[in-house]
Design a protein around this motif. Sequence first.
Motif, short mmCIF file in Angstrom:
data_model
loop_
_atom_site.label_atom_id
_atom_site.label_comp_id
_atom_site.label_asym_id
_atom_site.label_seq_id
_atom_site.Cartn_x
_atom_site.Cartn_y
_atom_site.Cartn_z
N GLY A 19 -5.87 1.31 7.80
CA GLY A 19 -6.42 1.32 6.44
C GLY A 19 -5.51 0.74 5.37
O GLY A 19 -5.88 0.71 4.20
N MET A 20 -4.33 0.25 5.76
CA MET A 20 -3.44 -0.39 4.78
C MET A 20 -3.94 -1.81 4.53
O MET A 20 -4.39 -2.49 5.46
N GLY A 59 3.38 8.08 0.85
CA GLY A 59 1.99 8.23 0.43
C GLY A 59 0.97 7.81 1.48
O GLY A 59 -0.24 7.92 1.27
N TYR A 60 1.45 7.31 2.62
CA TYR A 60 0.53 6.81 3.65
C TYR A 60 0.21 7.89 4.68
O TYR A 60 0.89 8.91 4.78
N SER A 88 0.49 -4.38 4.35
CA SER A 88 0.78 -4.42 5.79
C SER A 88 1.83 -5.49 6.09
O SER A 88 2.77 -5.25 6.85
N THR A 89 1.67 -6.66 5.47
CA THR A 89 2.61 -7.77 5.70
C THR A 89 4.00 -7.41 5.16
O THR A 89 5.01 -7.60 5.85
N CYS A 90 4.06 -6.90 3.94
CA CYS A 90 5.34 -6.53 3.33
C CYS A 90 6.07 -5.45 4.14
O CYS A 90 7.27 -5.56 4.38
N TYR A 136 3.62 6.97 11.93
CA TYR A 136 3.96 6.87 13.36
C TYR A 136 4.12 5.41 13.79
O TYR A 136 5.04 5.07 14.54
N VAL A 137 3.22 4.55 13.32
CA VAL A 137 3.30 3.11 13.66
C VAL A 137 4.64 2.54 13.19
O VAL A 137 5.34 1.85 13.95
N ILE A 138 5.01 2.84 11.96
CA ILE A 138 6.25 2.32 11.40
C ILE A 138 7.47 2.90 12.13
O ILE A 138 8.44 2.18 12.39
#
Length: 443
Positions: free
Chosen positions: A204-205, A232-233, A210-212, A239-241
Amino acid sequence: MGNINFRVVFRVISNNLFILSAALFISGVVAILAEEQITPFLATAMLSLAIGLLLYYTARRRTVHHPLSRKEAYLTVTFTWLIMSLTGSIPYLISGAIPSVTDAIFESVSGFTTTGSSILTDIESLPKSILFWRSLTHWIGGIGIIVLVIIIMPALKIGGYHLFTMESSLQEKISPRIKTVGIYLLYIYIALTVAEIILLLAGGMNLFESTCHAFGTVATGGFSPKNDSIAGYSPYIQYVITIFMLFAGVNFIIPYYLVKKDFQKIRQNDEFRFYLSVVFVIGLVISLSLMTDMGKPVEISFREGFFQVVSIITCTGFATADYLQWPAYAWIIIFFCMFLGGSTGSTAGGIKMVRHLIVLKNIRIIFKRLSSPHAMLPIRLNKKTLNEEANNSVLTFVTLYLMVFITGSVLLVLLGLDGATSASSVATCMAGIGPGIGSVGPV
């Protein structure tokens, strides 16, 4: 200095400036799409291109046929960082986003060195194109430039290996065909970036954020276009990050061997096992402290604990929690994590895991010699004996690193800062992390 071939140095720097020009033009396209001023990027790109062409034609007067010497490699790396950092600050100044010359250079250096420290207080008030450029400096600084130089090197008949080892000492030489390796590393780097963008979009980002964030994660930089970083996400995004920060801290030899299906080399890599073990153990300790001492639910404790530990160890610097609010021993552990660093041959900063591993092996040998003074006890790494020169080089590096840290901390204390802020400011900047302790904490 007389035996240095400056034409070789100029040729490599000119190629770096051409890459920088292309990155600036891409940021200009983002400015057009966001309906923002293109002048900061266009003017800087033209300047970078002009200096690059000047150096290129100066170097072209004589064909280069000899390998890049150690002196030339050091000089090339030093000048590359200096020129790119100064050039990278120009868009901030022209756009007025960062009007102070000192602040603009600080932000640019922080970007290219993937440190992630920032002088900005309200990040979201900046134009999108400037925020994109800010994150792109991470991606370029992470490994892009080094890999692209390795690819360009063979065309110049220059040995690229020397330049690469300036960036990652103890980097295992994986192939005599350095150009092939360089292309593989570039593909891996791009693939990780694209994969993260896709997974963040799935959570949902939006595409811009997402690119940054992908640029900041894969390069272990930590710049975020949001004031509250990743806090804030959603848990999915966090978890992905976390997973991609962990990947980015791995030696790029590992995914290279994975692509080549050389699983035995992965199993034999001592640093890889040590890196994963350290992250797992410290992450578990922090997570348990959040559960037992702060009464946080299991999932939140696990997510917050591992996110912060992975972020600090890989020197990324993203944050989802204010670890200064944690129990004292937990944030003291976080402070010591600032000295760990990721793996060699990764985009992470810090002392690096392999050096810590070698120091521990040296300590173990000292204790073994107490019982067997005359025993021959070689230090082995990846089932190979480490020569004395390489071993001494590592021990010297770690000693100098700690001496610089102590000196810097004392100087900041003398300038009036408190001990915690002074020590963590120096530690976080030396390792290229971003947030520290005290008044330079994650919030």
